[in-house]
Motif scaffolding. Structure first.
Motif, PDB file in Angstrom:
ATOM      1  N   SER A   1       0.870  -1.174  -0.063  1.00 14.24           N
ATOM      2  CA  SER A   1      -0.144   0.101  -0.131  1.00 14.24           C
ATOM      3  C   SER A   1       0.828   1.301  -0.130  1.00 14.24           C
ATOM      4  N   VAL A   2       0.687   2.020  -1.004  1.00 17.42           N
ATOM      5  CA  VAL A   2       1.441   3.260  -1.227  1.00 17.42           C
ATOM      6  C   VAL A   2       1.460   4.210   0.264  1.00 17.42           C
ATOM      7  N   GLY A   3       0.073   4.252   0.527  1.00 16.90           N
ATOM      8  CA  GLY A   3      -0.192   5.001   1.884  1.00 16.90           C
ATOM      9  C   GLY A   3       0.507   4.537   3.070  1.00 16.90           C
ATOM     10  N   GLU A   4       0.409   3.178   3.160  1.00 11.43           N
ATOM     11  CA  GLU A   4       1.065   2.529   4.365  1.00 11.43           C
ATOM     12  C   GLU A   4       2.410   2.713   4.619  1.00 11.43           C
ATOM     13  N   GLN A   5       3.111   2.782   3.252  1.00  8.38           N
ATOM     14  CA  GLN A   5       4.624   2.917   3.114  1.00  8.38           C
ATOM     15  C   GLN A   5       4.944   4.360   3.635  1.00  8.38           C
ATOM     16  N   ARG A   6       4.120   5.445   3.149  1.00  9.63           N
ATOM     17  CA  ARG A   6       4.453   6.681   3.510  1.00  9.63           C
ATOM     18  C   ARG A   6       4.488   6.862   4.948  1.00  9.63           C
ATOM     19  N   LEU A   7       3.459   6.221   5.607  1.00  6.75           N
ATOM     20  CA  LEU A   7       3.317   6.359   7.048  1.00  6.75           C
ATOM     21  C   LEU A   7       4.292   5.617   7.756  1.00  6.75           C
ATOM     22  N   THR A   8       4.781   4.455   7.118  1.00  5.73           N
ATOM     23  CA  THR A   8       5.882   3.655   7.708  1.00  5.73           C
ATOM     24  C   THR A   8       7.187   4.537   7.945  1.00  5.73           C
ATOM     25  N   GLU A   9       7.341   5.189   6.612  1.00  6.75           N
ATOM     26  CA  GLU A   9       8.508   5.965   6.583  1.00  6.75           C
ATOM     27  C   GLU A   9       8.626   7.169   7.508  1.00  6.75           C
ATOM     28  N   ALA A  10       7.436   7.834   7.578  1.00  7.27           N
ATOM     29  CA  ALA A  10       7.362   8.889   8.482  1.00  7.27           C
ATOM     30  C   ALA A  10       7.746   8.431   9.911  1.00  7.27           C
ATOM     31  N   ARG A  11       7.131   7.322  10.342  1.00  8.41           N
ATOM     32  CA  ARG A  11       7.405   6.679  11.603  1.00  8.41           C
ATOM     33  C   ARG A  11       8.818   6.445  11.915  1.00  8.41           C
ATOM     34  N   TRP A  12       9.581   6.133  10.763  1.00  4.73           N
ATOM     35  CA  TRP A  12      11.064   5.689  11.073  1.00  4.73           C
ATOM     36  C   TRP A  12      11.820   7.265  11.412  1.00  4.73           C
ATOM     37  N   MET A  13      11.131   8.182  10.536  1.00  3.38           N
ATOM     38  CA  MET A  13      11.754   9.716  10.842  1.00  3.38           C
ATOM     39  C   MET A  13      11.641   9.994  12.360  1.00  3.38           C
ATOM     40  N   THR A  14      10.608   9.345  12.932  1.00  2.00           N
ATOM     41  CA  THR A  14      10.314   9.953  14.541  1.00  2.00           C
ATOM     42  C   THR A  14      11.522   9.229  15.453  1.00  2.00           C
ATOM     43  N   THR A  15      12.259   8.561  14.932  1.00  2.00           N
ATOM     44  CA  THR A  15      13.415   7.880  15.757  1.00  2.00           C
ATOM     45  C   THR A  15      14.631   9.051  15.679  1.00  2.00           C
ATOM     46  N   MET A  16      14.534  10.150  14.810  1.00  2.00           N
ATOM     47  CA  MET A  16      15.741  10.955  14.419  1.00  2.00           C
ATOM     48  C   MET A  16      15.424  12.260  14.956  1.00  2.00           C
ATOM     49  N   ALA A  17      13.968  12.367  16.070  1.00  2.75           N
ATOM     50  CA  ALA A  17      13.703  13.598  16.548  1.00  2.75           C
ATOM     51  C   ALA A  17      14.088  13.364  18.247  1.00  2.75           C
ATOM     52  N   GLU A  18      14.994  12.872  18.529  1.00  6.07           N
ATOM     53  CA  GLU A  18      15.401  12.784  19.857  1.00  6.07           C
ATOM     54  C   GLU A  18      15.469  14.266  20.370  1.00  6.07           C
ATOM     55  N   LEU A  19      15.559  14.294  21.696  1.00  8.78           N
ATOM     56  CA  LEU A  19      15.869  15.707  22.451  1.00  8.78           C
ATOM     57  C   LEU A  19      17.425  15.930  22.352  1.00  8.78           C
ATOM     58  N   GLY A  20      17.551  17.158  21.851  1.00  2.00           N
ATOM     59  CA  GLY A  20      18.878  17.391  21.529  1.00  2.00           C
ATOM     60  C   GLY A  20      19.472  17.173  20.012  1.00  2.00           C
ATOM     61  N   MET A  21      18.774  16.327  19.453  1.00  2.00           N
ATOM     62  CA  MET A  21      19.459  16.173  18.122  1.00  2.00           C
ATOM     63  C   MET A  21      18.721  17.538  17.214  1.00  2.00           C
ATOM     64  N   VAL A  22      19.371  17.624  16.130  1.00  2.00           N
ATOM     65  CA  VAL A  22      19.064  18.360  15.240  1.00  2.00           C
ATOM     66  C   VAL A  22      18.966  17.725  13.771  1.00  2.00           C
ATOM     67  N   THR A  23      17.734  17.630  13.162  1.00  2.00           N
ATOM     68  CA  THR A  23      17.741  16.891  12.086  1.00  2.00           C
ATOM     69  C   THR A  23      16.928  17.512  11.076  1.00  2.00           C
ATOM     70  N   ILE A  24      17.368  17.699   9.887  1.00  2.00           N
ATOM     71  CA  ILE A  24      16.861  18.463   8.687  1.00  2.00           C
ATOM     72  C   ILE A  24      16.419  17.360   7.780  1.00  2.00           C
ATOM     73  N   ALA A  25      15.104  17.265   7.456  1.00  2.00           N
ATOM     74  CA  ALA A  25      15.013  16.373   6.368  1.00  2.00           C
ATOM     75  C   ALA A  25      14.035  16.963   5.134  1.00  2.00           C
ATOM     76  N   ALA A  26      14.697  16.468   4.075  1.00  2.00           N
ATOM     77  CA  ALA A  26      13.848  16.921   2.583  1.00  2.00           C
ATOM     78  C   ALA A  26      13.215  15.574   1.939  1.00  2.00           C
ATOM     79  N   GLY A  27      12.067  16.185   1.402  1.00  2.00           N
ATOM     80  CA  GLY A  27      11.647  14.956   0.553  1.00  2.00           C
ATOM     81  C   GLY A  27      10.203  15.133   0.041  1.00  2.00           C
ATOM     82  N   ASP A  28       9.548  14.185  -0.651  1.00  2.00           N
ATOM     83  CA  ASP A  28       8.420  14.385  -1.225  1.00  2.00           C
ATOM     84  C   ASP A  28       7.732  13.264  -0.775  1.00  2.00           C
TER      85      ASP A  28
END
Length: 282
Positions: A174-201
């Motif tokens: 499912s295209v939608g579920e894949q998008r959602l999964t990838e967004a959830r992966w990105m939450t692991t890079m939002a730890e307190l004290g981290m600086v993450t800049i992400a770009a994408g479509d």
């Protein structure tokens, strides 16, 4: 005498702890004691390393380019970094300790999810015969390996080395579920004290309304486009897929275009202008 290794909690024991940890409100003053949060982080780290080791081995039994294989590799890459972070000191602030525990709890969820997906892929890819290429009696099997080989112009010699089964093809991604999964992966890079800049479509939509109205899907004639940009709600209704944006915003990411529109003088709503492809024929 050698010291005993710390006990690794099993899945049944760790899941309730994960759920309890993710219920913490980091904006509240009623946070758990630092020692409690760091003890949980240590449990999640030990459990995560155990699951990551098994997942790494199990990935060898499925096609590396399968959806489950690709997702597992992405999760393992993040696990390799996050499970080897320097532990926080016991003098850390309660919010920092709680944030570390929550991020590791999310990683545990991701690892378990990847393990489930790999298990499903193992069932689909289980060998039920050998691929025999142009054998005049059996012919070329109509399975997944054959399809991928044709699509990617893999030499027929490699095709003969793949295994196949005559069961129905696996359910499509499912295209939608894949998008959602990838967004959830990105939450692991939002730890307190981290600086993450992400770009994408993300091929989806912002949760917060913007000057340009979302499509009225009942009127969209390109039905494939409609399916790719929506998700099926529990009531059976197709809705514009704003879930990836919601996950990222809830994890603490800031939409730079929205920030510019809201806070930078002289920019205004121009920052929210449609990107390329928005006006594609429907």
């Amino acid at each position: 005498m050698a010291a005993l290794s710390p006990t690794v909690p099993d899945k049944a024991a760790i899941l309730p702890v994960v759920e309890a940890t993710l219920q913490w409100d980091l904006n509240s003053t009623d946070l758990p004691p630092v020692d409690v949060a760091l003890d949980m982080a240590e449990q999640f780290t030990r459990y995560g390393r155990m699951v990551a080791d098994e997942l790494r081995t199990r990935c060898l039994s499925i096609p590396a380019d399968s959806d489950a294989g690709l997702a597992a590799q992405a999760t393992l890459g993040e696990a390799a970094r996050r499970l080897n972070l320097k532990p926080l000191a016991r003098s850390a602030a309660p919010r920092s300790a709680a944030h570390r525990a929550q991020n590791l709890a999310r990683l545990v969820q991701a690892l378990n999810r990847a393990m489930d997906q790999v298990s499903e892929e193992e069932a689909v890819s289980a060998p039920h015969g050998s691929c025999c290429g142009d054998d005049p009696e059996l012919g070329s099997p109509p399975g997944r390996a054959d399809h991928r080989a044709r699509a990617r112009e893999v030499p027929r010699a490699r095709l003969r080395c793949r295994r196949w089964r005559r069961d129905p093809a696996p359910r499509p991604r499912s295209v939608g579920e894949q998008r959602l999964t990838e967004a959830r992966w990105m939450t692991t890079m939002a730890e307190l004290g981290m600086v993450t800049i992400a770009a994408g479509d993300t091929n989806s939509y912002p949760r917060r309304s913007e000057p340009i109205a979302l499509p009225i899907w009942e009127k969209v004639t390109d039905r494939a486009h409609m399916v790719q940009r929506t998700y099926l709600d529990a009531d059976g209704t197709r809705r514009s897929d704003t879930r990836p944006d919601g996950v990222l915003i809830d994890a603490g990411y800031v939409d730079l275009a929205r920030h510019a529109a809201d806070h930078l003088d002289g920019v205004g709503k121009e920052a929210l202008a449609a990107t390329a492809g928005f006006n594609k024929p429907h």
